[in-house]
Scaffold this active site. Structure first.
Site, short mmCIF file in Angstrom:
data_model
loop_
_atom_site.label_atom_id
_atom_site.label_comp_id
_atom_site.label_asym_id
_atom_site.label_seq_id
_atom_site.Cartn_x
_atom_site.Cartn_y
_atom_site.Cartn_z
N LYS A 150 0.84 -1.19 0.00
CA LYS A 150 0.00 0.00 0.00
C LYS A 150 0.88 1.24 0.00
O LYS A 150 2.03 1.13 0.44
CB LYS A 150 -0.97 0.03 1.18
CG LYS A 150 -0.41 -0.32 2.56
CD LYS A 150 0.64 0.52 3.22
CE LYS A 150 0.49 1.98 3.40
NZ LYS A 150 1.65 2.58 4.09
N TYR A 166 -4.76 4.41 6.36
CA TYR A 166 -5.18 3.70 7.59
C TYR A 166 -6.34 4.45 8.24
O TYR A 166 -7.30 3.83 8.73
CB TYR A 166 -4.03 3.57 8.58
CG TYR A 166 -2.94 2.64 8.11
CD1 TYR A 166 -3.21 1.29 7.86
CD2 TYR A 166 -1.64 3.08 7.91
CE1 TYR A 166 -2.22 0.44 7.42
CE2 TYR A 166 -0.64 2.22 7.46
CZ TYR A 166 -0.94 0.91 7.22
OH TYR A 166 0.04 0.06 6.78
P1 NAD Z 1 12.40 2.11 1.57
O1 NAD Z 1 12.77 3.46 1.06
O2 NAD Z 1 13.02 1.68 2.84
O3 NAD Z 1 12.69 1.03 0.46
C1 NAD Z 1 12.36 1.25 -0.88
C2 NAD Z 1 13.11 0.27 -1.75
O4 NAD Z 1 12.87 0.60 -3.12
C3 NAD Z 1 14.63 0.32 -1.54
O5 NAD Z 1 15.14 -0.98 -1.58
C4 NAD Z 1 15.12 1.11 -2.74
O6 NAD Z 1 16.43 0.76 -3.15
C5 NAD Z 1 14.12 0.67 -3.82
N1 NAD Z 1 14.01 1.64 -4.90
C6 NAD Z 1 14.06 1.32 -6.22
N2 NAD Z 1 13.97 2.42 -6.97
C7 NAD Z 1 13.87 3.45 -6.12
C8 NAD Z 1 13.75 4.86 -6.32
N3 NAD Z 1 13.70 5.41 -7.54
N4 NAD Z 1 13.68 5.64 -5.23
C9 NAD Z 1 13.68 5.11 -3.98
N5 NAD Z 1 13.80 3.77 -3.74
C10 NAD Z 1 13.88 2.96 -4.80
O7 NAD Z 1 10.80 2.11 1.66
P2 NAD Z 1 9.88 1.12 2.50
O8 NAD Z 1 9.53 1.78 3.77
O9 NAD Z 1 10.47 -0.22 2.51
O10 NAD Z 1 8.54 1.15 1.62
C11 NAD Z 1 8.39 0.34 0.47
C12 NAD Z 1 6.90 0.08 0.23
O11 NAD Z 1 6.39 -0.60 1.36
C13 NAD Z 1 6.05 1.34 0.09
O12 NAD Z 1 4.99 1.10 -0.78
C14 NAD Z 1 5.52 1.57 1.49
O13 NAD Z 1 4.31 2.31 1.52
C15 NAD Z 1 5.30 0.15 1.91
N6 NAD Z 1 5.30 -0.01 3.38
C16 NAD Z 1 4.24 -0.62 3.93
C17 NAD Z 1 4.18 -0.80 5.28
C18 NAD Z 1 3.00 -1.50 5.88
O14 NAD Z 1 2.85 -1.44 7.08
N7 NAD Z 1 2.20 -2.20 5.08
C19 NAD Z 1 5.21 -0.31 6.09
C20 NAD Z 1 6.30 0.31 5.49
C21 NAD Z 1 6.34 0.46 4.13
#
Ligand code: NAD
Length: 362
Positions: A134, A218
């Site tokens: 999401k 949420y």
């Molecule tokens: P993050 O920034 O920690 O990780 C993002 C990942 O995408 C990294 O591995 C990064 O290298 C990669 N990536 C590839 N191309 C990129 C670009 N152009 N710019 C930035 N990163 C790039 O983010 P996250 O917190 O892991 O979030 C990832 C997804 O998970 C999002 O959709 C976020 O909303 C979702 N998320 C959901 C929950 C939940 O509770 N369901 C919690 C946290 C994150």
């Protein structure tokens, strides 16, 4: 799972005729009904690293088999931690080759929201099932394209709304169906945290950042799931206390929803304020959930004295096990693409209302 296998055998009459097949045919036929689905995580950032991969060590219906990453330096650690085979490691360019990998059944997109539609559609085109984090995507049209791609490829699509798999959240979803306290009159719902970063994708519009898509869903889901209805109008306002950081995307959003039954909702979300509660006021009682959107420890109470406090080892493990079970048994997904789309329809209306400073009919 043993029961599922028995049902499968019973349904197909497989055992009665098995002796007529060669061992190879027998092997491929048993392979068709796997005990556990293989999952490949796409994007090895915070959520994959800290939550999903550890949760996949607890799941019964699926297991971590592959990774897709644009950061080769991360590979050795993941290989060592999770025993990932070289043949199951991909990058964003050779990602489509997963189509030929029998060990991978599900591709889980865990990238910034602006990349969800492109990667979900590419994943669907490999013929593998798709799980996507999401918010589903920044726009309704992207969500619709994701749903279409999964339909065309005859694969299932689930959105990573972990809370909908949590029995503590399901308690008020059940009340929306059974109406123990009569009609919902008012929902107050808030979801936010303090994000101290300034250059992350969450602060960039082009990558799908902003509090509304991230935490606002949420607060919105609290209202939608508590009423069991879709809102018919919204009025919204955005606020920023750190304009030096939040000039592309919103820091705080307050939005009011109206539902067909007449129920109202006051929802708040923020990257500057810690908030995590839901209150549902009905004709004849109330339900309070606090905390509401956490990974663990969501709990609450009802006006009739009922305590909501179900133990849950891992919300993410429950989510992925539920979703894998639905795929293994060809059942509808609990949180399908359409559910992600319903939220994004409201999110678009929230932005329109805030920009025009008026009520928007949905
Ligand atoms: P993050 O920034 O920690 O990780 C993002 C990942 O995408 C990294 O591995 C990064 O290298 C990669 N990536 C590839 N191309 C990129 C670009 N152009 N710019 C930035 N990163 C790039 O983010 P996250 O917190 O892991 O979030 C990832 C997804 O998970 C999002 O959709 C976020 O909303 C979702 N998320 C959901 C929950 C939940 O509770 N369901 C919690 C946290 C994150």
């Amino acid at each position: 799972m043993a029961t599922n296998r028995r049902n499968f055998i019973k349904k197909t009459g497989f055992l009665a005729t098995a002796s007529a097949f060669s061992p190879n045919i027998l092997l491929s036929a048993t392979k068709a009904k796997k005990e556990k689905l293989g999952v490949a995580l796409v994007g090895l950032g915070y959520y994959s690293t800290d939550l999903l991969a550890p949760a996949l060590q607890l799941t019964k219906n699926c297991e971590l088999k592959g990774i897709v990453t644009g950061s080769p330096h991360k590979i050795p650690k993941w290989k060592k931690l999770y025993n990932i085979k070289d043949k199951n490691i991909y990058n964003y360019q050779n990602f489509e080759q997963i189509a030929n990998n029998n060990e991978i059944d599900v591709i889980y997109i865990v990238l910034p929201p602006s990349m969800h539609s492109e990667y979900s559609i590419r994943a669907a085109n490999t013929g593998k099932h798709v799980w996507c984090e999401k918010p589903m995507a920044p726009s309704v049209s992207e969500c619709e394209a994701m749903i279409k791609a999964c339909e065309v490829n005859k694969v299932k699509l689930a959105i990573g709304y972990r809370c909908q798999h949590d029995p503590n959240i399901q308690a008020y979803m059940k009340a929306a169906k059974e109406k123990p306290f009569g009609k919902v009159k008012m929902v107050s719902s808030a979801a936010g945290y303090f994000d101290g970063r300034s250059t992350h994708w969450k602060q960039k519009k082009s990558l799908g950042g902003g509090a509304m898509g991230d935490m606002g869903v949420y607060a919105l889901q609290g209202a939608r799931l508590a009423t069991g209805e879709e809102p018919i109008s919204v009025i919204a306002k955005t606020h920023t206390t750190r304009p030096e950081i939040y000039h592309e995307v919103e820091e705080t959003v307050m939005f009011q929803l109206e539902f067909p039954s007449g129920a109202l909702a006051a929802c708040h979300t923020s990257f500057g304020i810690r908030m995590s509660h839901l209150q549902i006021d009905y004709e004849k009682g109330w339900i309070k959930i606090d905390p509401h959107w956490k990974y663990a420890g969501n709990k609450g109470s009802m006006s009739n004295g009922t305590i909501i406090d179900f133990p849950l080892e891992s919300q993410q493990a429950k989510q992925m096990d539920d979703d894998a079970y639905s795929i293994l048994n060809d059942m509808p997904m609990m949180v399908p693409g359409e559910e992600g789309l319903r939220d994004i329809r409201v999110v678009e209306a929230v932005f329109k209302s805030a920009a025009k400073n008026c009520e928007i009919k949905i």
